[in-house]
Design an enzyme around this catalytic site. Structure first.
Site, PDB file in Angstrom:
ATOM      1  N   ASP A 227       0.854  -1.196   0.000  1.00  0.00           N
ATOM      2  CA  ASP A 227       0.000   0.000   0.000  1.00  0.00           C
ATOM      3  C   ASP A 227       0.887   1.242   0.000  1.00  0.00           C
ATOM      4  OD1 ASP A 227      -2.385   1.394  -0.015  1.00  0.00           O
ATOM      5  OD2 ASP A 227      -3.161   0.463   1.822  1.00  0.00           O
ATOM      6  N   HIS A 366      -9.857  -1.761  -7.499  1.00  0.00           N
ATOM      7  CA  HIS A 366      -9.845  -0.710  -6.463  1.00  0.00           C
ATOM      8  C   HIS A 366      -9.059   0.525  -6.891  1.00  0.00           C
ATOM      9  CE1 HIS A 366      -9.715   1.248  -2.604  1.00  0.00           C
ATOM     10  NE2 HIS A 366      -8.416   1.028  -2.445  1.00  0.00           N
TER      11      HIS A 366
HETATM   12  C1  HEM Z   1      -9.347  -1.650   4.190  1.00  0.00           C
HETATM   13  C2  HEM Z   1      -9.591  -0.830   3.195  1.00  0.00           C
HETATM   14  C3  HEM Z   1      -8.618  -0.587   2.072  1.00  0.00           C
HETATM   15  C4  HEM Z   1      -7.639  -1.384   1.560  1.00  0.00           C
HETATM   16  C5  HEM Z   1      -7.263  -2.788   1.979  1.00  0.00           C
HETATM   17  C6  HEM Z   1      -7.000  -0.641   0.503  1.00  0.00           C
HETATM   18  C7  HEM Z   1      -5.939  -1.117  -0.253  1.00  0.00           C
HETATM   19  C8  HEM Z   1      -5.301  -0.403  -1.242  1.00  0.00           C
HETATM   20  C9  HEM Z   1      -4.177  -0.873  -1.985  1.00  0.00           C
HETATM   21  C10 HEM Z   1      -3.491  -2.232  -1.806  1.00  0.00           C
HETATM   22  C11 HEM Z   1      -3.832   0.101  -2.863  1.00  0.00           C
HETATM   23  C12 HEM Z   1      -2.708   0.043  -3.896  1.00  0.00           C
HETATM   24  C13 HEM Z   1      -1.465   0.697  -3.420  1.00  0.00           C
HETATM   25  C14 HEM Z   1      -1.275   2.094  -3.933  1.00  0.00           C
HETATM   26  O1  HEM Z   1      -1.539   2.363  -5.114  1.00  0.00           O
HETATM   27  O2  HEM Z   1      -0.859   2.948  -3.154  1.00  0.00           O
HETATM   28  C15 HEM Z   1      -4.753   1.192  -2.668  1.00  0.00           C
HETATM   29  C16 HEM Z   1      -4.727   2.385  -3.367  1.00  0.00           C
HETATM   30  C17 HEM Z   1      -5.664   3.396  -3.200  1.00  0.00           C
HETATM   31  N1  HEM Z   1      -6.739   3.399  -2.355  1.00  0.00           N
HETATM   32 FE1  HEM Z   1      -7.214   1.966  -1.045  1.00  0.00          FE
HETATM   33  N2  HEM Z   1      -7.615   0.572   0.380  1.00  0.00           N
HETATM   34  C18 HEM Z   1      -8.601   0.651   1.315  1.00  0.00           C
HETATM   35  C19 HEM Z   1      -9.461   1.703   1.532  1.00  0.00           C
HETATM   36  C20 HEM Z   1      -9.556   2.809   0.725  1.00  0.00           C
HETATM   37  C21 HEM Z   1     -10.572   3.819   0.843  1.00  0.00           C
HETATM   38  C22 HEM Z   1     -11.695   3.828   1.874  1.00  0.00           C
HETATM   39  C23 HEM Z   1     -10.328   4.734  -0.133  1.00  0.00           C
HETATM   40  C24 HEM Z   1     -11.114   5.983  -0.469  1.00  0.00           C
HETATM   41  C25 HEM Z   1     -12.425   6.061  -0.362  1.00  0.00           C
HETATM   42  C26 HEM Z   1      -9.138   4.303  -0.835  1.00  0.00           C
HETATM   43  C27 HEM Z   1      -8.542   4.985  -1.872  1.00  0.00           C
HETATM   44  C28 HEM Z   1      -7.402   4.592  -2.513  1.00  0.00           C
HETATM   45  C29 HEM Z   1      -6.710   5.406  -3.489  1.00  0.00           C
HETATM   46  C30 HEM Z   1      -7.093   6.805  -3.942  1.00  0.00           C
HETATM   47  C31 HEM Z   1      -5.627   4.649  -3.925  1.00  0.00           C
HETATM   48  C32 HEM Z   1      -4.590   5.069  -4.958  1.00  0.00           C
HETATM   49  C33 HEM Z   1      -5.099   4.780  -6.347  1.00  0.00           C
HETATM   50  C34 HEM Z   1      -4.117   5.232  -7.399  1.00  0.00           C
HETATM   51  O3  HEM Z   1      -3.731   6.397  -7.348  1.00  0.00           O
HETATM   52  O4  HEM Z   1      -3.757   4.428  -8.252  1.00  0.00           O
HETATM   53  N3  HEM Z   1      -8.711   3.127  -0.306  1.00  0.00           N
HETATM   54  N4  HEM Z   1      -5.639   0.851  -1.681  1.00  0.00           N
END
Ligand code: HEM
Ligand code: NAG
Ligand code: NAG
Ligand code: NAG
Ligand code: NAG
Ligand code: NAG
Length: 502
Positions: A227, A366
């Protein structure tokens, strides 16, 4: 003040002192108790710039890193975090301590960056609307979600309110201390220090302890995926964005900065940011069973590889962090660990139709749901929808019993933190308009398989099977479940010393 807090709390950690002192014989006093940095630095995550260089470059762009609280811009890099939620009983006493002893503990961005003398334990503070009201601050900060509080947002967020930790309900939380260090002992001693400063002027409402996962899992969230890779840069920090990194005006994250969409903020809100906090539990054994039971069937893939591919397509990245857009069939750790390549994609490819071909990355993934990159006509169209994520995993590793029974028995998850200048553009928008919106683009992608919510009802997700784009999955279980949270305002250090303590 640092020295005083050190002396006040040194008794509790005396055993550690000698160990650390021998590791760093020449370090100055504040470093004696900290063996390692407060921050993790796994290769897949962007490196932080050195403090002096960052401070100069930011100043040239008009940003004062000495006045911005340290958590806002640095990302998902804390080793140990304690979220200590409190209510204020005695505003006058609280204010007098806030402007003096507490202000002296608050860690700026410059102080957290490499090359500066990090404090033993970093401290940030943020307030809810009811907290500002308790402090007699009547200014309108210009954000309706902040003003109303997160409990009033539950229907739009499709939360199941009965899953909320009761302490997040009833607007009882006035503020939160975010306490960061390399060890729990350091955090406990800093919390004792804070409590001794504030005495009975505050009461604990709730606490949540987070920590980077151990060893090779450092930087990975509990489902196992790296992450904190893709974060927007604000103009001025970091000065050298990485290839593919979004760059947004500072006002997308910080209030009263360039291109803050709201132009009527009180002057003292400058360089503060809204902190959307969510306690998101993760059903890890259940998630793993879903992958085992539904491997992608494709020539050349073992069932294990098919299960790993399904998980990668749900996230949009492999567990290493490699993006499936650039590594569609197999994980690629070298790609993951190369910061010049691991975020350098926008889902478009020559001779492949961006709007229909999801062989590489599903529209529902996601990272594509929460940052659609080239999917919309103009990148500027969603400039204001970027957030900086700063959360920390919480809860223990999955036990053998949980893994064997495919059942979570101890809560674990993500203590999610998002910073933005407008909650309705940032966290609230990403969750409601994108993750939970099955019809975001054509063909309908369905829900975000990681964080999407259909109010506890089954969710459909399309595009996960690269061999059959019309095949939908129906997810019965929400692998991520909201346990509640609150919306806060994280003020600048000068606002803490000024308006908030006046
Ligand atoms: C337990 C809950 C969550 C898990 C397990 C999770 C997991 C991840 C993972 C593995 C990544 C990819 C790593 C990265 O690109 O930095 C990521 C990216 C991201 N997540 Fe989550 N996330 C969670 C909750 C959320 C929530 C609630 C939001 C917003 C409502 C969110 C927004 C984002 C955004 C904006 C990115 C970057 C996307 C990009 O720029 O490519 N995440 N998340
Ligand atoms: C709050 O503000 C009002 C009006 O300015 C003042 O009368 C009152 O004493 C203040 N209360 C506190 C706790 O500062
Ligand atoms: C910052 O706030 C001041 C005072 O309200 C206002 O005059 C100014 O235009 C604001 N600047 C930005 C960039 O929002
Ligand atoms: C979709 O893209 C893949 C490469 O990822 C390509 O092999 C395939 O031919 C494309 N499908 C269509 C229908 O264009
Ligand atoms: C756990 O799930 C796996 C995969 O579906 C299955 O093989 C195993 O029997 C399950 N274990 C229990 C105790 O249900
Ligand atoms: C693709 O999925 C759809 C919907 O599940 C199904 O009806 C169809 O038979 C599948 N096609 C192939 C080639 O498996």
């Amino acid at each position: 003040m640092r020295l005083l807090s050190y002396i006040a709390s040194v008794g509790a950690i005396v055993g550690l002192t000698s160990h650390v002192a021998s590791a760093h014989p020449n370090s100055n006093v504040p470093n004696l108790r900290r063996a390692t940095s407060i921050l993790i630095d796994p290769p897949a995550q962007p490196d932080l710039p050195p403090a002096a260089q960052a401070k100069t470059a930011a100043a040239a762009a008009g940003l004062n890193l000495d006045d911005i609280q340290g958590d806002i811009l640095i990302g998902m890099k804390k080793k140990q975090t304690l979220f200590f939620f409190f209510s204020i009983n005695d505003a006058a006493t609280f204010k007098s301590k806030l402007g003096t002893d507490i202000h002296a503990l608050i860690t700026s961005t410059t102080q957290l960056l490499p090359g500066s003398t990090q404090p033993i334990t970093a401290v940030n503070i943020a307030f809810s609307q009811t907290g500002l009201t308790a402090l007699n601050i009547t200014d309108d900060l210009g954000d309706s979600f902040f003003r109303d509080g997160q409990e009033l947002d539950v229907d739009a967020l499709k939360d199941t309110i009965t899953n909320w930790v009761p302490q997040y309900r009833g607007k009882r939380i006035h503020g939160v201390f975010l306490i960061f260090s390399d060890t729990v002992e350091n955090i406990d001693s800093e919390l004792a220090n804070i409590n001794s400063i504030l005495g009975s002027s505050i009461t604990e409402v709730h606490r949540l302890a987070g920590a980077a996962r151990p060893d090779a899992e450092e930087g990975h969230e509990h489902f196992g995926f790296m992450d904190g890779i893709s974060q927007p840069a604000v103009i001025g920090f970091p000065a050298s964005p990485l290839p593919g990194q979004a760059v947004v005006p500072a006002g997308v994250i910080l209030l009263n900065e360039t291109e803050d969409p709201v132009t009527t903020r009180p002057a003292w809100t400058k360089d503060g940011s809204f902190l959307a906090f969510r306690q998101l539990s993760q059903l890890v054994p259940e998630f793993n069973k879903f992958l085992v039971d539904n491997p992608i069937v494709e020539p050349g893939l073992t069932p294990e590889q098919g299960s790993a591919l399904l998980g990668a397509r749900m996230v949009g990245r492999w567990k290493s962090g490699a993006p499936v857009d650039l590594a569609p069939l197999f994980d690629d750790p070298d790609l993951a660990n190369d910061n010049t390549r691991n975020n350098n994609f926008d889902f478009s490819h020559p001779n492949e139709d961006l709007h229909s071909n999801q062989t590489r990355c599903p529209f529902s993934a996601h990272i594509r749901k929460t940052n659609p990159r080239a999917d919309f006509s103009s990148p500027d169209q969603f400039q204001n929808n970027h957030i900086i994520r700063a959360g920390t995993p919480y809860g223990p590793e999955v036990s053998d019993e949980e893994a064997a029974s495919n059942t979570t028995t101890t809560e674990r998850g993500l203590a999610f933190v998002a910073y933005q200048s407008v909650i309705g553009n940032g966290f609230h928008f990403l969750q409601t308009a994108w993750a939970d919106n099955p019809g975001l683009s054509d063909p309908d992608p369905g829900f975000d398989p990681i964080i999407g919510s259909n109010g506890g009802q089954p969710r459909f997700v399309s595009g996960l099977d690269p061999t059959n784009s019309t095949r939908d999955f129906t997810l019965i279980t929400d692998f991520v479940q909201s346990r509640g949270g609150e919306y806060f305002f994280s003020p600048s250090l000068s606002a803490i010393a000024g308006t908030l303590s006046a």
